[in-house]
Design a protein around this motif. Structure first.
Motif, PDB file in Angstrom:
ATOM      1  N   GLU A 245       0.848  -1.186   0.000  1.00 29.41           N
ATOM      2  CA  GLU A 245       0.000   0.000   0.000  1.00 29.41           C
ATOM      3  C   GLU A 245       0.889   1.243   0.000  1.00 29.41           C
ATOM      4  O   GLU A 245       2.037   1.198   0.444  1.00 29.41           O
ATOM      5  CB  GLU A 245      -0.907   0.002   1.237  1.00 29.41           C
ATOM      6  N   PRO A 246       0.372   2.351  -0.514  1.00 25.83           N
ATOM      7  CA  PRO A 246       1.178   3.571  -0.497  1.00 25.83           C
ATOM      8  C   PRO A 246       1.645   3.901   0.916  1.00 25.83           C
ATOM      9  O   PRO A 246       0.876   3.816   1.879  1.00 25.83           O
ATOM     10  CB  PRO A 246       0.217   4.631  -1.037  1.00 25.83           C
ATOM     11  N   ILE A 329       8.383  -0.719   5.362  1.00 22.30           N
ATOM     12  CA  ILE A 329       8.089   0.442   4.524  1.00 22.30           C
ATOM     13  C   ILE A 329       9.356   0.842   3.774  1.00 22.30           C
ATOM     14  O   ILE A 329      10.402   1.108   4.393  1.00 22.30           O
ATOM     15  CB  ILE A 329       7.576   1.604   5.386  1.00 22.30           C
ATOM     16  N   ARG A 330       9.262   0.873   2.440  1.00 22.84           N
ATOM     17  CA  ARG A 330      10.398   1.227   1.587  1.00 22.84           C
ATOM     18  C   ARG A 330       9.879   1.636   0.216  1.00 22.84           C
ATOM     19  O   ARG A 330       8.784   1.232  -0.185  1.00 22.84           O
ATOM     20  CB  ARG A 330      11.366   0.040   1.434  1.00 22.84           C
ATOM     21  N   ASP A 331      10.628   2.457  -0.479  1.00 31.56           N
ATOM     22  CA  ASP A 331      10.280   2.854  -1.847  1.00 31.56           C
ATOM     23  C   ASP A 331       8.862   3.401  -1.969  1.00 31.56           C
ATOM     24  O   ASP A 331       8.195   3.174  -2.979  1.00 31.56           O
ATOM     25  CB  ASP A 331      10.462   1.667  -2.801  1.00 31.56           C
ATOM     26  N   ALA A 334       4.191   0.364   1.716  1.00 33.89           N
ATOM     27  CA  ALA A 334       4.104  -0.235   3.048  1.00 33.89           C
ATOM     28  C   ALA A 334       3.577  -1.659   2.903  1.00 33.89           C
ATOM     29  O   ALA A 334       2.488  -1.874   2.362  1.00 33.89           O
ATOM     30  CB  ALA A 334       3.180   0.581   3.953  1.00 33.89           C
ATOM     31  N   VAL A 335       4.352  -2.626   3.373  1.00 35.44           N
ATOM     32  CA  VAL A 335       3.994  -4.034   3.256  1.00 35.44           C
ATOM     33  C   VAL A 335       3.618  -4.579   4.632  1.00 35.44           C
ATOM     34  O   VAL A 335       4.415  -4.497   5.580  1.00 35.44           O
ATOM     35  CB  VAL A 335       5.155  -4.860   2.664  1.00 35.44           C
ATOM     36  N   ILE A 357      10.008 -14.052   2.742  1.00 36.28           N
ATOM     37  CA  ILE A 357      10.728 -12.951   3.384  1.00 36.28           C
ATOM     38  C   ILE A 357      10.529 -11.670   2.579  1.00 36.28           C
ATOM     39  O   ILE A 357      10.619 -11.671   1.348  1.00 36.28           O
ATOM     40  CB  ILE A 357      12.226 -13.274   3.506  1.00 36.28           C
ATOM     41  N   VAL A 358      10.249 -10.597   3.274  1.00 33.91           N
ATOM     42  CA  VAL A 358      10.139  -9.293   2.620  1.00 33.91           C
ATOM     43  C   VAL A 358      11.552  -8.727   2.483  1.00 33.91           C
ATOM     44  O   VAL A 358      12.202  -8.435   3.496  1.00 33.91           O
ATOM     45  CB  VAL A 358       9.261  -8.331   3.430  1.00 33.91           C
ATOM     46  N   PRO A 359      12.053  -8.584   1.266  1.00 36.11           N
ATOM     47  CA  PRO A 359      13.417  -8.067   1.117  1.00 36.11           C
ATOM     48  C   PRO A 359      13.482  -6.582   1.447  1.00 36.11           C
ATOM     49  O   PRO A 359      12.520  -5.835   1.233  1.00 36.11           O
ATOM     50  CB  PRO A 359      13.740  -8.330  -0.355  1.00 36.11           C
TER      51      PRO A 359
END
Length: 379
Positions: A245-246, A329-331, A334-335, A357-359
């Protein structure tokens, strides 16, 4: 008369003998015929030999077999920092202990020195619920000053072992010191017992004057034969942004003196940090502190009876075992994720809804530890 009879008798005798002789010849002839086999007639020409029928040769056309394309596993680059995913030129910077330094966050001692140069930073609420404090991790970073160093808390028993880190701090309450002393394979560098790497900086009160440097601590570890020679375990990194999500604005409602905001800078792909509504700057460079990854780490905060100060504030036991909710949260994304405790000596990992795994984005990471009921605002 008698001579005529005699002649007749002689003739009759000769006739009988002849008959007998003839019969004997007939018998002998029959016997000879019986003993002589019938000759086998010789055929005029040999019977024709049958011509062999040729067996046809059947050639099978093989079914095409799919040959898998074997992609060789690339050899990991030994110069990749396991805490940032970035390459370093000097591998020796990775073959040493991680330093886990406790850094204060009282408003009157900001900006801190070295805080913005750490590879990973954990932030947590302190006892009394009036301010936060940091545990900053240094591996390849050679920050020339880390200040202000403060006392240990229970969280150090959960954070430092993940990286086999040396815990850099300026004392602790008696109960915390005892718990640290009972921890297995915990490298404690309490300034009270290891004063050599620490110094005092003029111009600050007791909350902001104690400092050290990455070089001083590693020199001390080397002298005491406490250094390590292999990189720690780390994280999975990928430059490809995840699907989420943003997430460009992050508001964390820490106590009033420590309210945090992160704002995504699309030009650099990093998040810029503010505290109390003002840019939070690194003391050594003057630049606003930035992070490539911001992780919101939801954890149970339990009350204890461990008294930490003269006001009677008691320590908070932040539960970092098992698993819990997290936001990676990156780039600008938000995951939603789950943090899962790893084996001792390995960092806690973060998994998405599919169990993968969330890289992280290569770079620095800030881990914001918050109570499970905190309403963190992501926009």
């Amino acid at each position: 008369m008698i001579p005529m009879l005699d002649a007749a008798r002689r003739r009759m005798a000769r006739s009988a003998a002849g008959v007998a002789f003839a019969l004997l010849l007939l018998v002998l002839l029959a016997a000879c015929r019986a003993a002589t086999p019938e000759p086998t007639p010789t055929p005029t020409s040999p019977p024709p030999s049958p011509s062999p029928t040729a067996t046809p040769t059947i050639t099978l056309t093989p079914t095409p077999t799919h040959t898998p394309t074997v992609t060789p596993t690339p050899t990991p680059d030994p110069n990749i920092n396991p805490l940032t995913g970035l390459r370093v030129e000097d591998r020796a910077l990775l073959n040493r202990r991680v330093l886990a330094a406790r850094i204060g966050n009282d408003p009157n001692i900001r900006p801190q020195d070295g805080l913005g140069l750490a590879e990973i930073v954990y932030e947590e609420v302190m006892d009394g619920w009036s301010v936060t404090r940091f545990t900053a991790l240094f591996l390849a970073s050679d920050a020339e000053r880390i200040r202000p160093l403060r006392s240990a808390r229970l969280s150090g028993l959960a954070i430092a072992p993940q990286y086999d880190a040396a815990y850099v701090h300026t004392g602790a309450s008696d109960r915390i010191r005892w718990l640290i002393s009972q921890a297995t394979d915990f490298q404690d560098l309490d300034e009270f017992f290891h004063p050599q790497p620490y110094g005092l900086l003029a111009g600050y009160d007791w909350r902001g004057r104690i400092y050290t440097s990455v070089a001083r601590v590693h020199d001390y570890l080397e002298q005491r034969d406490l250094e390590r020679d292999t990189p720690p375990k780390g994280y999975v990194f990928d430059v490809t942004p995840p699907v989420g999500e943003p997430g460009t604005e992050i508001h964390i409602p820490y106590p009033q003196s420590s309210v945090v905001d992160w704002a995504y800078d699309a030009e650099t792909g990093r998040y810029l940090r503010s505290v109390q509504g003002q840019p939070h700057r690194e003391g050594l460079t003057g630049e606003q502190i930035a992070a490539d990854n911001v992780i919101v780490f939801y954890a149970e905060h339990r009350a204890t009876d461990i008294v930490e100060d003269v006001n009677g504030a008691t320590a908070i036991d932040i539960v970092m075992s098992g698993e819990g909710r997290a936001l990676v949260i990156r780039d600008g994304q938000a995951v939603e994720a789950r943090w899962v405790q790893s084996p001792p000596g390995e960092p806690i990992q973060y998994y998405d809804a599919d169990g993968d795994i969330v890289p992280l984005r290569p770079g620095t990471t800030w881990i914001q530890i918050v109570p499970t009921d905190y309403e963190v605002v992501i926009e």
